[in-house]
Write an enzyme that holds these catalytic residues in place. Structure first.
Site, PDB file in Angstrom:
ATOM      1  N   ASP A  33       0.826  -1.204   0.000  1.00  0.00           N
ATOM      2  CA  ASP A  33       0.000   0.000   0.000  1.00  0.00           C
ATOM      3  C   ASP A  33       0.861   1.255   0.000  1.00  0.00           C
ATOM      4  OD1 ASP A  33      -2.401  -1.247   0.015  1.00  0.00           O
ATOM      5  OD2 ASP A  33      -2.715  -1.116   2.186  1.00  0.00           O
ATOM      6  N   LYS A  55      -3.670   3.163  -3.375  1.00  0.00           N
ATOM      7  CA  LYS A  55      -4.743   3.965  -3.980  1.00  0.00           C
ATOM      8  C   LYS A  55      -4.494   5.424  -3.671  1.00  0.00           C
ATOM      9  CE  LYS A  55      -7.485   0.892  -2.177  1.00  0.00           C
ATOM     10  NZ  LYS A  55      -8.620   0.331  -1.482  1.00  0.00           N
ATOM     11  N   MET A 169      -8.195   8.240   9.794  1.00  0.00           N
ATOM     12  CA  MET A 169      -8.672   8.841   8.538  1.00  0.00           C
ATOM     13  C   MET A 169      -9.564  10.064   8.808  1.00  0.00           C
ATOM     14  SD  MET A 169      -9.474   5.360   6.401  1.00  0.00           S
ATOM     15  CE  MET A 169     -10.187   4.491   7.767  1.00  0.00           C
TER      16      MET A 169
HETATM   17  C1  SAM Z   1      -6.632   3.088   5.731  1.00  0.00           C
HETATM   18  S1  SAM Z   1      -6.277   3.399   7.402  1.00  0.00           S
HETATM   19  C2  SAM Z   1      -5.229   2.031   7.726  1.00  0.00           C
HETATM   20  C3  SAM Z   1      -4.994   1.808   9.193  1.00  0.00           C
HETATM   21  C4  SAM Z   1      -3.960   0.725   9.456  1.00  0.00           C
HETATM   22  N1  SAM Z   1      -4.438  -0.545   8.979  1.00  0.00           N
HETATM   23  C5  SAM Z   1      -3.583   0.636  10.919  1.00  0.00           C
HETATM   24  O1  SAM Z   1      -3.906  -0.378  11.572  1.00  0.00           O
HETATM   25  O2  SAM Z   1      -2.919   1.542  11.425  1.00  0.00           O
HETATM   26  C6  SAM Z   1      -5.146   4.746   7.229  1.00  0.00           C
HETATM   27  C7  SAM Z   1      -5.178   5.655   8.445  1.00  0.00           C
HETATM   28  O3  SAM Z   1      -4.391   5.095   9.500  1.00  0.00           O
HETATM   29  C8  SAM Z   1      -3.802   6.130  10.247  1.00  0.00           C
HETATM   30  N2  SAM Z   1      -2.340   5.977  10.174  1.00  0.00           N
HETATM   31  C9  SAM Z   1      -1.667   5.003   9.570  1.00  0.00           C
HETATM   32  N3  SAM Z   1      -0.338   5.138   9.783  1.00  0.00           N
HETATM   33  C10 SAM Z   1      -0.189   6.233  10.545  1.00  0.00           C
HETATM   34  C11 SAM Z   1       0.931   6.892  11.129  1.00  0.00           C
HETATM   35  N4  SAM Z   1       2.183   6.453  10.970  1.00  0.00           N
HETATM   36  N5  SAM Z   1       0.713   7.992  11.874  1.00  0.00           N
HETATM   37  C12 SAM Z   1      -0.532   8.461  12.069  1.00  0.00           C
HETATM   38  N6  SAM Z   1      -1.625   7.877  11.551  1.00  0.00           N
HETATM   39  C13 SAM Z   1      -1.461   6.774  10.808  1.00  0.00           C
HETATM   40  C14 SAM Z   1      -4.285   7.444   9.655  1.00  0.00           C
HETATM   41  O4  SAM Z   1      -5.462   7.820  10.342  1.00  0.00           O
HETATM   42  C15 SAM Z   1      -4.594   7.026   8.235  1.00  0.00           C
HETATM   43  O5  SAM Z   1      -5.511   7.906   7.624  1.00  0.00           O
END
Ligand code: SAM
Length: 255
Positions: A33, A55, A169
């Site tokens: 991803d 995406k 998100m």
């Molecule tokens: C599609 S979701 C996927 C979440 C992922 N599967 C998880 O367990 O962290 C994407 C969202 O995860 C959060 N996110 C993922 N990595 C991050 C990071 N390093 N710092 C802050 N937020 C993060 C944000 O809110 C982002 O918009």
């Protein structure tokens, strides 16, 4: 053969699981991803085929179907396929849909959980998602759906829960989130922390209150933490559990 749905954790490669690292070093094909940290992609064996299926906002709506096709195709030509996802593959990662699509196509699936940003983000800012005297639970929701127009989440119920509310998100929807929670009865002075790019060199923590949240500009990816624990930084050298003054900005910290 087998497609391994692997969680890459929040960013820092040291937060990969041992199993995830072993699979990255052994995989013939890695399908990843957009949010997977480049330092983690560097751990992939040099001979592996690497496919970026990230995406982009505003990208084609059939993107998920095309990802299923890519995964099924990879499973037909390779022994070990890794489907690498940020955080945990089953936390807003569409890992469940991909597992179902692969099983329907007769492909074997294995899951390797990852450290979700929902917990690692707050932790990187010194915020425990539960803590005696502050929160006896936490709830993780998506901010992707418009909280004012959306129908799936009961924001009035979330406002009353009394547990830590963690929103993924939600960076571009803070005004609507605050509006719905205030309308649901959550106190205007409830602390809010936003942790951007947690566990990377770009990590930044912004602190405010619910009533001031709409005036903050938050850069994605970010985790929003709403509740009294969001006013804490338990790793701050000035004192354990110190309440952070409202509306401050903390630049990347060493922890
Ligand atoms: C599609 S979701 C996927 C979440 C992922 N599967 C998880 O367990 O962290 C994407 C969202 O995860 C959060 N996110 C993922 N990595 C991050 C990071 N390093 N710092 C802050 N937020 C993060 C944000 O809110 C982002 O918009």
């Amino acid at each position: 053969m087998t497609v391994h749905l692997v969680g890459a954790g929040p960013g820092d490669p040291d937060l990969l699981t041992v199993r995830a690292l072993k699979l990255l070093e052994a995989a013939d094909v890695v399908v990843h991803d957009r949010l997977v940290d480049p330092r983690i992609l560097d751990l992939i064996a040099p001979w592996a085929e690497v496919i970026d299926v990230g995406k982009r906002p505003g990208g084609p709506t059939d993107a998920q179907d095309r990802i299923h096709d890519v995964l099924v195709g990879a499973s037909r030509r390779a022994d070990t396929v890794v489907r690498l996802k940020g955080g945990d593959p089953f936390v807003f990662g569409r890992g469940g849909e991909e597992a179902e699509a692969l099983r329907r196509a007769g492909v074997q699936v294995a899951v390797v959980p990852g450290i979700t940003s929902a917990i690692a983000g707050p932790a990187a800012a010194g915020i425990p998602v539960t803590m005696r005297g502050h929160a006896s639970g936490f709830t993780v929701v998506t901010g992707h759906e418009d909280p004012v127009a959306g129908r799936h989440l009961d924001w009035d119920a979330l406002a009353r829960l009394g547990t830590t509310l963690i929103v993924l998100m939600g960076a571009s929807r803070t005004a609507a989130i605050a509006e719905r929670l205030l309308a649901g009865g959550m106190a205007p002075d409830t602390p809010v922390a936003s942790i951007e790019s947690a566990t990377t060199s770009a990590q930044r923590t912004l602190r405010t209150t619910l009533s001031e949240l709409d005036s903050q500009i938050i850069n994605a990816p970010a985790v929003l933490v709403i509740g009294t624990v969001a006013g804490l930084d338990v790793m701050d050298e000035a004192g354990l559990g110190r309440l952070v003054a409202d509306a401050t900005v903390n630049e990347p910290s060493p922890h």
